[in-house]
Design a protein around this motif. Structure first.
Motif, PDB file in Angstrom:
ATOM      1  N   CYS A 104       0.831  -1.214   0.000  1.00  8.31           N
ATOM      2  CA  CYS A 104       0.000   0.000   0.000  1.00  8.31           C
ATOM      3  C   CYS A 104       0.863   1.261   0.000  1.00  8.31           C
ATOM      4  CB  CYS A 104      -0.939  -0.008   1.203  1.00  8.31           C
ATOM      5  SG  CYS A 104      -2.314  -1.177   1.056  1.00  8.31           S
ATOM      6  N   ARG A 105       1.996   1.198   0.664  1.00  9.99           N
ATOM      7  CA  ARG A 105       2.902   2.353   0.638  1.00  9.99           C
ATOM      8  C   ARG A 105       3.433   2.587  -0.780  1.00  9.99           C
ATOM      9  NH1 ARG A 105       4.666   0.219   5.663  1.00  9.99           N
ATOM     10  NH2 ARG A 105       6.467  -0.777   4.684  1.00  9.99           N
ATOM     11  N   ASP A 106       3.718   1.498  -1.493  1.00 10.27           N
ATOM     12  CA  ASP A 106       4.153   1.631  -2.885  1.00 10.27           C
ATOM     13  C   ASP A 106       3.041   2.227  -3.746  1.00 10.27           C
ATOM     14  OD1 ASP A 106       6.630   0.598  -2.276  1.00 10.27           O
ATOM     15  OD2 ASP A 106       6.118  -1.458  -2.864  1.00 10.27           O
ATOM     16  N   CYS A 107       1.799   1.813  -3.473  1.00 12.65           N
ATOM     17  CA  CYS A 107       0.657   2.398  -4.191  1.00 12.65           C
ATOM     18  C   CYS A 107       0.555   3.898  -3.894  1.00 12.65           C
ATOM     19  CB  CYS A 107      -0.648   1.698  -3.792  1.00 12.65           C
ATOM     20  SG  CYS A 107      -0.816   0.010  -4.394  1.00 12.65           S
ATOM     21  N   LYS A 108       0.826   4.255  -2.642  1.00 14.69           N
ATOM     22  CA  LYS A 108       0.770   5.672  -2.247  1.00 14.69           C
ATOM     23  C   LYS A 108       1.812   6.486  -3.005  1.00 14.69           C
ATOM     24  CE  LYS A 108      -0.804   8.928   0.546  1.00 14.69           C
ATOM     25  NZ  LYS A 108       0.062  10.043   0.139  1.00 14.69           N
ATOM     26  N   ILE A 157      -6.296   3.011  -8.303  1.00 13.81           N
ATOM     27  CA  ILE A 157      -5.252   2.641  -7.334  1.00 13.81           C
ATOM     28  C   ILE A 157      -5.818   2.632  -5.921  1.00 13.81           C
ATOM     29  CG2 ILE A 157      -3.026   3.330  -6.356  1.00 13.81           C
ATOM     30  CD1 ILE A 157      -2.337   4.494  -9.116  1.00 13.81           C
ATOM     31  N   THR A 158      -6.724   3.569  -5.634  1.00 11.77           N
ATOM     32  CA  THR A 158      -7.371   3.594  -4.320  1.00 11.77           C
ATOM     33  C   THR A 158      -8.176   2.321  -4.088  1.00 11.77           C
ATOM     34  OG1 THR A 158      -7.495   6.018  -4.403  1.00 11.77           O
ATOM     35  CG2 THR A 158      -8.930   4.895  -2.831  1.00 11.77           C
ATOM     36  N   GLN A 159      -8.851   1.851  -5.138  1.00 10.90           N
ATOM     37  CA  GLN A 159      -9.605   0.602  -5.022  1.00 10.90           C
ATOM     38  C   GLN A 159      -8.674  -0.590  -4.823  1.00 10.90           C
ATOM     39  OE1 GLN A 159     -12.989   0.060  -4.826  1.00 10.90           O
ATOM     40  NE2 GLN A 159     -12.990   2.280  -4.608  1.00 10.90           N
ATOM     41  N   VAL A 160      -7.528  -0.563  -5.480  1.00 14.37           N
ATOM     42  CA  VAL A 160      -6.533  -1.622  -5.265  1.00 14.37           C
ATOM     43  C   VAL A 160      -6.094  -1.640  -3.808  1.00 14.37           C
ATOM     44  CG1 VAL A 160      -4.147  -2.310  -5.758  1.00 14.37           C
ATOM     45  CG2 VAL A 160      -5.698  -1.749  -7.640  1.00 14.37           C
ATOM     46  N   MET A 161      -5.820  -0.458  -3.246  1.00 16.53           N
ATOM     47  CA  MET A 161      -5.415  -0.366  -1.841  1.00 16.53           C
ATOM     48  C   MET A 161      -6.522  -0.867  -0.915  1.00 16.53           C
ATOM     49  SD  MET A 161      -3.492   3.357  -2.001  1.00 16.53           S
ATOM     50  CE  MET A 161      -3.147   3.412  -0.246  1.00 16.53           C
ATOM     51  N   ARG A 162      -7.764  -0.523  -1.250  1.00 20.53           N
ATOM     52  CA  ARG A 162      -8.896  -0.991  -0.422  1.00 20.53           C
ATOM     53  C   ARG A 162      -8.973  -2.513  -0.410  1.00 20.53           C
ATOM     54  NH1 ARG A 162     -13.748  -2.942  -1.261  1.00 20.53           N
ATOM     55  NH2 ARG A 162     -13.618  -2.649  -3.529  1.00 20.53           N
ATOM     56  N   LEU A 163      -8.837  -3.115  -1.572  1.00 18.42           N
ATOM     57  CA  LEU A 163      -8.907  -4.578  -1.654  1.00 18.42           C
ATOM     58  C   LEU A 163      -7.710  -5.232  -0.974  1.00 18.42           C
ATOM     59  CD1 LEU A 163     -10.254  -4.989  -5.297  1.00 18.42           C
ATOM     60  CD2 LEU A 163     -11.394  -5.736  -3.209  1.00 18.42           C
ATOM     61  N   LEU A 164      -6.543  -4.615  -1.079  1.00 16.16           N
ATOM     62  CA  LEU A 164      -5.362  -5.153  -0.395  1.00 16.16           C
ATOM     63  C   LEU A 164      -5.569  -5.139   1.115  1.00 16.16           C
ATOM     64  CD1 LEU A 164      -2.492  -3.494  -2.476  1.00 16.16           C
ATOM     65  CD2 LEU A 164      -3.061  -5.929  -2.404  1.00 16.16           C
TER      66      LEU A 164
END
Length: 839
Positions: free
Chosen positions: A134-138, A240-247
């Motif tokens: 998630c930090r990488d997504c950020k 990307i926010t949705q990816v973080m939510r699912l993660l």
């Protein structure tokens, strides 16, 4: 003990649980008065494994920057080390005294702590990995925020250099995480959002490029270019926010959920209209009373749906709602079904009207943008067609949202449809902006590429909306109502000919042709979806015949519109119209004859009980007799010409339930038994003879009920609980194997995919149940009122509910798949409903 979500953790915990189970059984044998064997060798092996695990854990902590893991993992490592010490002390005590009570207590305490500590450590590490991802997504989100301030090509080049490696790493790591997840819906969601990220990245770069070019030229269209860029940056940010939510969701380990009529479920507000109605039909068929809360919730949803339609249609829905409100308990199910039928009818009618032609608005706008008219005329055309495109998108999105509430088969499909409709509606003004830029800079390659990118995105989005709507509606009703619309169009066309109105002829002909093409699409989908050569041949032949009558009808209508008074041409037109009408009727009949209704047929059959799938054998002829039979003596009840009615036949015992586990519905204080009872009610309608899937499902129901009895109030022994949990895990594996074998022979791709998706959850849930039961077994015979015991019980209940629900869904999907099994497969399942005793 928390639940786990990945294959990696499952592969580590399962062998640990098996070893702990053996120690628990040894402990119980000691409790029975038997001497304990020498545990020195197995305990040494455990200690060696624990030391290695702790070493790896401490190295991970020292090299990590995750402060949360640094605070959590040492606790679990300490628990593991302490557990290992307990086992070593137990081994020493039992070596000196094979009957030592103190040694046995340490053995059970160490066994439980080993399992709990290992699970906690693995989940702590897994959560840390998710936070890192998630930090990488950020970081990607931070780069996207910079896109708004880039105004030179040099800055754009540097932006791409910085973003690309970061985005590539996120894509790779998310893909790896996706493959490791046990939850199919989470895997699917991550895959979809990841694919959107990859698609949007080059489109965003292109929009930034055209903005910079316009800015440097100080030309027109800067405002539109800024909106395009910002929109695409936001789209990518949202993905990307949705990816973080699912993660983050994949790292959650709680067991939030509640019971709805014996099934682990969700609140009514999280269910679609279709899901609630399906649940209510199931309750009504099982003689369960429908709650006022559920009925009122359905009525509230129906009122909201009604408000989306014109006054006449709204009044029809509201009248059906009134009928439900006035119905008594005996008639409530019928009234609810009539309400659902009415809503389905008006929604399908809306789909037919709004989605018969989804390409013309976009084509007309694109043609306006690319036209060679003078600039003033061209600008008027673009404005006019752009507004028409916005109007079309708004109505299409509204229709999609209605389908999401009223017809979506599950929450995931509903959310997907709402997401798609929102995307299309938000994309439309940006497509218009891109068209305006393209109109202003017709020779600019970046402008051309930007317009083409957004045009393709829009076309794909609209197509996806129509496909999703088609997948969620009742196919039978859609075919019937489409045929009715085509017939009405033909009548309107005929009336246009009679009144000599060419425009009416053209409009009616166009609508009839478009609706006929919708039927062609339905045939094409079925052909592509099937692997049955015979069925494909019949479907393709029907499609060819339908094509062969559409073109002559359209051509004859065009000629008729030009020469309205030509009687010879009218005869030809009438014949072409009759041919089209007859072929449309044949297409609907083909769907019925070949039973091409997917999961809809399964739902309808569930409402109408079928007694037997096979016809009874013929009555044998009477034996030949040389002399006539003597007259029949009077029956004991016979008095004159009247007969006393025979006493009613008592119900036959359900021979499947030999132990009487399901003779009465269990109370709410026995949630696992309630879940098992719900599963049994689902599968008992089928004869398990020559149907291994039904037999396996019934076995799971019995084992689950037995598990409930074992853990209820501490009944049963540790050995019995572990054996029952192992049998459940084995039965889960077996029903999954059978479902996968059936799926391999199923010729319907969608039904096969559905079966594989629902059965995939079963072995994971079975394994988790075994691990949780092992933990529960370590607590038997101790204080059962502790917080730790209640937590273990809650997780066990939640897991059992999920397992029973997954088995239910698999049985339903297997029944549907059995209709489409290759004739030469050699894999047969007989789906024979039990005949009620009163028949």
């Amino acid at each position: 003990m928390p639940m786990y979500q990945t294959r990696t953790i499952a592969s580590i915990l399962e062998p640990v649980a098996q070893q702990v189970s053996k120690l628990i059984i040894l402990h119980e044998e000691g409790e029975d008065g038997n001497s304990m064997p020498n545990l020195e060798i197995p305990v040494q092996a455990v200690s060696k494994a624990v030391n290695n695990l702790v070493r790896v854990g401490r190295d991970t902590i020292s090299s990590s920057q995750d402060m949360k893991m640094k605070s959590e993992m040492p606790k679990s490592l300490s628990t593991i080390e302490k557990a290992s010490s307990y086992l070593e002390e137990a081994s020493n005590d039992l070596k000196l005294d094979p009957y030592s009570q103190k040694g046995r207590d340490k053995l059970i305490e160490g066994s439980r702590a080993i399992l709990q500590g290992t699970t906690a450590m693995l989940i702590s590490f897994d959560s840390s990995q998710v936070r890192k991802l998630c930090r990488d997504c950020k970081k990607v989100l931070d780069y996207l925020a910079i896109s708004e301030v880039i105004e030179t090509m040099e800055d754009l080049v540097q932006f791409v250099k910085d973003l690309s490696p970061c985005l590539s790493k996120v894509s790779h790591d998310v893909e790896t995480r996706k493959k490791d997840l046990l939850n199919p819906s989470q895997r699917e969601g991550l895959g979809q959002h990841l694919e959107q990220m990859k698609t949007l990245a080059p489109i965003l770069i292109c929009s930034m490029k055209i903005f910079i070019q316009i800015l440097n030229q100080e030309g027109k269209g800067t405002e539109e270019a800024v909106e395009n860029r910002n929109y695409l940056a936001k789209r990518m940010t949202d993905e990307i926010t949705q990816v973080m939510r699912l993660l983050e969701e994949s790292a959650q380990t709680d067991t939030s959920g509640r019971m709805i009529n014996g099934v682990g479920g969700i609140s009514l507000t999280d269910m679609t209209f279709h899901e609630i109605m399906k649940k209510m039909y199931g309750m009504a068929s099982g003689n369960s009373e429908l709650s006022g809360e559920m009925i009122q919730h359905v009525l509230d949803m129906a009122h909201k749906i009604a408000n989306c339609f014109d006054p006449a249609t709204r009044n029809q829905i509201l009248q059906a709602c009134s009928d439900v409100e006035r119905s008594d308990r005996r008639n409530i199910a019928t009234a609810l079904q009539q309400l659902e039928n009415k809503i389905n009818s008006v929604v399908i009618n809306r789909i037919i009207q709004d989605m018969s032609d989804i390409s013309t608005p976009l084509k007309q706008f694109s043609d306006a943008v690319l036209s060679t008219e003078a600039m003033a005329r061209k600008r008027d055309l673009v404005d006019q067609k752009g507004q028409a495109l916005k109007n079309f998108s708004g109505r299409l999105s509204k229709t999609a949202n209605i389908v999401a509430v009223a017809n979506a088969r599950n929450t995931r499909r509903s959310e997907s449809l709402v997401h798609l409709s929102s995307q299309v509606e938000n994309l439309t003004p940006q497509l218009v902006n891109a068209g305006t830029i393209k109109m202003t800079y017709p020779e600019n390659k970046a402008a051309d590429e930007n317009f083409e990118n957004l045009r393709k995105q829009y076309a794909a989005g609209v197509q996806s909306i129509r496909e999703c709507c088609d997948e969620n509606i009742d196919i039978k009703s859609f075919l019937l109502q489409t045929e009715e619309h085509i017939n009405r169009s033909l009548i309107s066309c005929k009336e246009g000919i009679r009144t000599k109105q060419s425009n009416a002829i053209v409009e009616s002909t166009t609508l009839a042709a478009r609706l006929s093409n919708r039927l062609l699409m339905a045939l094409s989908r079925e052909s592509e979806n099937s692997e049955d050569a015979g069925l494909k041949m019949e479907v393709n032949e029907a499609a060819d015949k339908l094509k062969s009558v559409i073109a002559p009808f359209v051509e004859s209508s065009k000629v008729m519109a030009i020469n309205i008074s030509d009687q010879n041409q009218y005869s030809r037109w009438q014949q072409c119209a009759n041919n089209l009408q007859e072929m449309v009727k044949q297409v609907r009949k083909l769907f019925t004859d070949l039973n091409m209704f997917g999961l809809d047929s399964e739902r309808d059959e569930a409402r109408v009980p079928i007694l037997m799938d096979t016809a009874p054998p013929p009555i044998p002829p009477p034996p030949a007799m040389d002399t006539p039979a003597p007259p029949r003596p009077p029956l004991p009840q016979e008095t004159g010409s009247t007969f006393a009615p025979p006493p009613p036949r008592p119900p036959m015992p359900d021979t499947d339930d030999e132990e009487g586990l399901f003779t009465a519905e269990p109370g709410s204080n026995r949630p696992i038994h309630m879940a098992a009872h719900g599963l049994y009610q689902e599968v008992k309608q089928w004869d398990h003879t020559d149907n291994e899937i039904i037999a396996a499902a019934k076995k799971i129901a019995y084992l689950m009920a037995h598990l409930s009895e074992l853990i209820r109030g501490g009944k049963g022994t540790k050995r019995e609980l572990i054996a029952c949990a192992k049998a459940l895990a084995d039965a889960s594996e077996r029903i999954t194997e059978l479902a996968k074998e059936l799926a391999r022979h199923c010729t319907d791709k969608k039904i096969r995919t559905n079966l594989l998706q629902v059965c995939e959850k079963i072995p994971t849930l079975g394994t988790q149940l075994r691990v949780l039961s092992t933990v529960k077994a370590t607590m038997m015979g101790q204080n059962m009122e502790t917080e730790e015991d209640q937590e273990a019980m809650d997780m066990l209940v939640f897991n059992a509910q999920k397992l029973n629900q997954a088995v239910k869904e698999t049985v339903r999907a297997a029944e549907a798949a059995s209709i489409r099994v290759r004739s030469d497969a050699g894999f047969k399942l007989k789906w024979v409903r039990k005949q009620p005793w009163f028949q």
